[in-house]
Scaffold this motif. Structure first.
Motif, PDB file in Angstrom:
ATOM      1  N   VAL A 160       0.864  -1.172   0.000  1.00 32.03           N
ATOM      2  CA  VAL A 160       0.000   0.000   0.000  1.00 32.03           C
ATOM      3  C   VAL A 160       0.905   1.227   0.000  1.00 32.03           C
ATOM      4  CG1 VAL A 160      -0.192   0.054   2.540  1.00 32.03           C
ATOM      5  CG2 VAL A 160      -1.940   1.167   1.139  1.00 32.03           C
ATOM      6  N   MET A 161       0.512   2.265  -0.752  1.00 31.04           N
ATOM      7  CA  MET A 161       1.293   3.499  -0.793  1.00 31.04           C
ATOM      8  C   MET A 161       0.301   4.650  -0.953  1.00 31.04           C
ATOM      9  SD  MET A 161       4.669   4.004  -3.107  1.00 31.04           S
ATOM     10  CE  MET A 161       5.462   2.534  -2.527  1.00 31.04           C
ATOM     11  N   VAL A 162       0.148   5.445   0.099  1.00 30.50           N
ATOM     12  CA  VAL A 162      -0.848   6.516   0.067  1.00 30.50           C
ATOM     13  C   VAL A 162      -0.191   7.856   0.395  1.00 30.50           C
ATOM     14  CG1 VAL A 162      -2.730   4.948   0.698  1.00 30.50           C
ATOM     15  CG2 VAL A 162      -1.548   6.198   2.479  1.00 30.50           C
ATOM     16  N   THR A 163      -0.715   8.905  -0.216  1.00 29.61           N
ATOM     17  CA  THR A 163      -0.192  10.252   0.022  1.00 29.61           C
ATOM     18  C   THR A 163      -1.345  11.183   0.382  1.00 29.61           C
ATOM     19  OG1 THR A 163      -0.202  10.398  -2.397  1.00 29.61           O
ATOM     20  CG2 THR A 163       1.945  10.313  -1.341  1.00 29.61           C
ATOM     21  N   ASP A 205       6.879  -3.555   7.627  1.00 30.32           N
ATOM     22  CA  ASP A 205       7.779  -2.569   7.017  1.00 30.32           C
ATOM     23  C   ASP A 205       7.076  -1.227   6.807  1.00 30.32           C
ATOM     24  OD1 ASP A 205       9.646  -4.660   6.833  1.00 30.32           O
ATOM     25  OD2 ASP A 205       8.871  -5.234   4.858  1.00 30.32           O
ATOM     26  N   VAL A 206       6.332  -0.796   7.809  1.00 29.39           N
ATOM     27  CA  VAL A 206       5.556   0.449   7.678  1.00 29.39           C
ATOM     28  C   VAL A 206       6.502   1.648   7.715  1.00 29.39           C
ATOM     29  CG1 VAL A 206       3.815   1.915   8.795  1.00 29.39           C
ATOM     30  CG2 VAL A 206       3.493  -0.579   8.692  1.00 29.39           C
ATOM     31  N   LYS A 207       6.305   2.545   6.746  1.00 27.23           N
ATOM     32  CA  LYS A 207       7.088   3.790   6.711  1.00 27.23           C
ATOM     33  C   LYS A 207       6.122   4.946   6.554  1.00 27.23           C
ATOM     34  CE  LYS A 207      10.990   1.928   4.152  1.00 27.23           C
ATOM     35  NZ  LYS A 207      11.363   1.760   2.760  1.00 27.23           N
ATOM     36  N   VAL A 208       6.317   5.993   7.329  1.00 26.06           N
ATOM     37  CA  VAL A 208       5.532   7.226   7.174  1.00 26.06           C
ATOM     38  C   VAL A 208       6.553   8.351   7.091  1.00 26.06           C
ATOM     39  CG1 VAL A 208       3.793   8.724   8.198  1.00 26.06           C
ATOM     40  CG2 VAL A 208       3.606   6.239   8.497  1.00 26.06           C
ATOM     41  N   GLU A 209       6.652   8.967   5.939  1.00 22.16           N
ATOM     42  CA  GLU A 209       7.722   9.953   5.707  1.00 22.16           C
ATOM     43  C   GLU A 209       7.185  11.169   4.971  1.00 22.16           C
ATOM     44  OE1 GLU A 209      11.184   6.518   5.272  1.00 22.16           O
ATOM     45  OE2 GLU A 209      10.410   7.514   3.490  1.00 22.16           O
ATOM     46  N   THR A 210       7.891  12.287   5.132  1.00 19.63           N
ATOM     47  CA  THR A 210       7.544  13.455   4.324  1.00 19.63           C
ATOM     48  C   THR A 210       7.945  13.156   2.891  1.00 19.63           C
ATOM     49  OG1 THR A 210       7.981  14.894   6.204  1.00 19.63           O
ATOM     50  CG2 THR A 210       7.857  15.946   4.036  1.00 19.63           C
ATOM     51  N   ALA A 211       6.979  13.301   1.980  1.00 19.76           N
ATOM     52  CA  ALA A 211       7.252  13.000   0.564  1.00 19.76           C
ATOM     53  C   ALA A 211       7.642  14.265  -0.182  1.00 19.76           C
ATOM     54  CB  ALA A 211       6.010  12.384  -0.081  1.00 19.76           C
ATOM     55  N   PHE A 212       6.917  15.338   0.056  1.00 22.06           N
ATOM     56  CA  PHE A 212       7.171  16.625  -0.603  1.00 22.06           C
ATOM     57  C   PHE A 212       6.399  17.699   0.146  1.00 22.06           C
ATOM     58  CE2 PHE A 212       3.749  14.356  -2.809  1.00 22.06           C
ATOM     59  CZ  PHE A 212       2.725  15.286  -2.864  1.00 22.06           C
ATOM     60  N   GLY A 229      -3.028  36.796  -1.566  1.00 26.86           N
ATOM     61  CA  GLY A 229      -1.637  36.423  -1.844  1.00 26.86           C
ATOM     62  C   GLY A 229      -0.963  35.645  -0.727  1.00 26.86           C
ATOM     63  N   ASP A 230      -1.715  35.313   0.347  1.00 29.93           N
ATOM     64  CA  ASP A 230      -1.103  34.552   1.454  1.00 29.93           C
ATOM     65  C   ASP A 230      -0.817  33.114   1.022  1.00 29.93           C
ATOM     66  OD1 ASP A 230      -1.504  36.792   2.919  1.00 29.93           O
ATOM     67  OD2 ASP A 230      -2.454  35.778   4.625  1.00 29.93           O
ATOM     68  N   LEU A 231       0.442  32.706   1.185  1.00 25.43           N
ATOM     69  CA  LEU A 231       0.820  31.327   0.844  1.00 25.43           C
ATOM     70  C   LEU A 231       1.257  30.612   2.109  1.00 25.43           C
ATOM     71  CD1 LEU A 231       3.029  31.852  -2.361  1.00 25.43           C
ATOM     72  CD2 LEU A 231       0.714  30.919  -2.277  1.00 25.43           C
ATOM     73  N   MET A 232       0.879  29.342   2.201  1.00 26.96           N
ATOM     74  CA  MET A 232       1.378  28.518   3.314  1.00 26.96           C
ATOM     75  C   MET A 232       1.994  27.253   2.743  1.00 26.96           C
ATOM     76  SD  MET A 232      -1.162  28.176   6.569  1.00 26.96           S
ATOM     77  CE  MET A 232      -0.556  26.588   7.135  1.00 26.96           C
ATOM     78  N   THR A 233       2.999  26.741   3.425  1.00 26.56           N
ATOM     79  CA  THR A 233       3.626  25.494   2.979  1.00 26.56           C
ATOM     80  C   THR A 233       2.992  24.316   3.713  1.00 26.56           C
ATOM     81  OG1 THR A 233       5.684  26.662   2.585  1.00 26.56           O
ATOM     82  CG2 THR A 233       5.833  24.269   2.784  1.00 26.56           C
ATOM     83  N   PHE A 234       2.551  23.331   2.922  1.00 21.85           N
ATOM     84  CA  PHE A 234       1.930  22.130   3.503  1.00 21.85           C
ATOM     85  C   PHE A 234       2.790  20.908   3.188  1.00 21.85           C
ATOM     86  CE2 PHE A 234      -1.532  25.104   3.161  1.00 21.85           C
ATOM     87  CZ  PHE A 234      -2.215  24.922   4.352  1.00 21.85           C
ATOM     88  N   PRO A 235       3.249  20.195   4.236  1.00 22.65           N
ATOM     89  CA  PRO A 235       3.954  18.928   4.001  1.00 22.65           C
ATOM     90  C   PRO A 235       2.981  17.824   3.605  1.00 22.65           C
ATOM     91  CG  PRO A 235       3.967  19.492   6.352  1.00 22.65           C
ATOM     92  CD  PRO A 235       3.128  20.522   5.667  1.00 22.65           C
ATOM     93  N   PHE A 236       3.415  16.988   2.694  1.00 25.26           N
ATOM     94  CA  PHE A 236       2.642  15.799   2.305  1.00 25.26           C
ATOM     95  C   PHE A 236       3.382  14.560   2.780  1.00 25.26           C
ATOM     96  CE2 PHE A 236      -0.840  16.685  -0.779  1.00 25.26           C
ATOM     97  CZ  PHE A 236      -0.811  18.078  -0.694  1.00 25.26           C
ATOM     98  N   LEU A 237       2.633  13.605   3.345  1.00 21.86           N
ATOM     99  CA  LEU A 237       3.225  12.351   3.814  1.00 21.86           C
ATOM    100  C   LEU A 237       3.006  11.248   2.797  1.00 21.86           C
ATOM    101  CD1 LEU A 237       2.043  12.260   7.554  1.00 21.86           C
ATOM    102  CD2 LEU A 237       4.197  13.162   6.622  1.00 21.86           C
ATOM    103  N   VAL A 238       3.977  10.360   2.708  1.00 21.50           N
ATOM    104  CA  VAL A 238       3.761   9.091   2.004  1.00 21.50           C
ATOM    105  C   VAL A 238       3.784   8.010   3.071  1.00 21.50           C
ATOM    106  CG1 VAL A 238       6.233   8.847   1.382  1.00 21.50           C
ATOM    107  CG2 VAL A 238       4.487   7.553   0.134  1.00 21.50           C
ATOM    108  N   CYS A 239       2.764   7.163   3.040  1.00 18.90           N
ATOM    109  CA  CYS A 239       2.599   6.118   4.057  1.00 18.90           C
ATOM    110  C   CYS A 239       2.583   4.792   3.316  1.00 18.90           C
ATOM    111  CB  CYS A 239       1.273   6.276   4.799  1.00 18.90           C
ATOM    112  SG  CYS A 239       0.921   7.985   5.246  1.00 18.90           S
ATOM    113  N   GLU A 240       3.503   3.902   3.675  1.00 23.86           N
ATOM    114  CA  GLU A 240       3.544   2.632   2.952  1.00 23.86           C
ATOM    115  C   GLU A 240       3.705   1.443   3.877  1.00 23.86           C
ATOM    116  OE1 GLU A 240       7.009   1.764   0.525  1.00 23.86           O
ATOM    117  OE2 GLU A 240       7.714   3.796   0.813  1.00 23.86           O
TER     118      GLU A 240
END
Ligand code: SAM
Length: 243
Positions: A160-163, A205-212, A229-240
């Protein structure tokens, strides 16, 4: 799988026709696609994979992955989304290796999944090499049944690989404008929670990491409808995880 509130389905039915014109959605899908390819086996192995894209929407990720794999079964609970996916599919020259399926999955043995997208033949209790899902988990009311179901849908050794975006604290709520909170069940996914859910579903072998990370225009004041014009940075996780 837990049933989405009817408002979630009607929201996505309404948004289906314009979904692909959202540049943020397109950019997030490109990043997710790169993430998946960087973690999947090389082309000679990947090209044998039968995969399931859960919450495929209009098929943005589906159609990016399709050339790399044997087949994609693309499943969504929104009929409007599947209609758009099928319109895009029918505009492509055959042969096709994608099958759009309108369903809410709750049983790995659901006969609706038995059809091979390449041959059209039906195989009861068909199982998959890989289940992917992008930008969907934050719309699902209860995650444990979803991952239990995904576990059941995979072959032994399947992955399984989800973002999705990360719930990094109260500010994660700003990912959606206040007017778009219908169908948002959580403000991203929490690292520790998702790891526990995957492990409890039986994954190894579960991994949860910042993907981008992605910059997104957010409301200046929540509910104002103005981004100014307000911008925010959002981390995305990849969970496998592996079955
Ligand atoms: C934000 S959209 C993402 C669509 C697509 N993955 C993409 O990135 O463009 C979320 C999608 O998940 C679908 N969805 C929500 N809950 C679902 C469920 N339980 N089963 C299948 N699809 C679901 C919605 O209908 C919608 O199409």
């Amino acid at each position: 799988m837990s049933t989405p509130p009817p408002a979630t389905t009607s929201r996505f039915n309404e948004e289906a026709a314009s979904w692909d014109s959202n540049p943020f959605v397109q950019a997030a899908t490109t990043m997710a696609h790169k993430t998946y390819l960087s973690r999947l086996p090389p082309p000679e192995t990947l090209s044998q994979y039968n995969i399931l894209d859960l919450g495929c929407g209009t098929g943005l990720l589906t159609f990016l992955l399709a050339p790399s794999v044997r087949s994609v079964t693309a499943v969504d609970v929104s009929e409007g989304m599947i209609d758009v996916l099928n319109t895009k599919l029918n505009a492509l020259p055959p042969p096709h290796n994608v099958l759009g399926v309108h369903a809410l999955l709750s049983d790995p043995d659901d006969p609706i999944l038995s059809f091979d997208p390449v041959t059209g033949d039906s195989f009861p209790q068909r199982r998959f090499d890989l289940v992917v899902s992008h930008l969907v988990l934050h719309h699902i009311p209860s995650l444990p049944p979803v991952f239990a179901n995904i576990f059941g849908l995979l072959k032994e050794g399947g992955r399984v690989m989800v973002t999705d975006f990360e719930d990094f604290g109260p500010e994660a709520r700003r990912f959606h404008p206040e007017s778009k909170m219908e169908g948002v069940e959580r403000h991203g996914i929490k690292r520790d929670e998702i790891r526990r859910i995957l492990e409890e579903a039986g994954f190894k072998d579960v991994k949860v990491e910042t993907a981008f990370e992605m910059e997104k225009a957010v409301e200046t004041t929540p509910g104002s409808g103005e981004t100014g014009g307000d911008l925010m940075t959002f981390p995305f996780l990849v969970c496998e995880g592996t079955k």
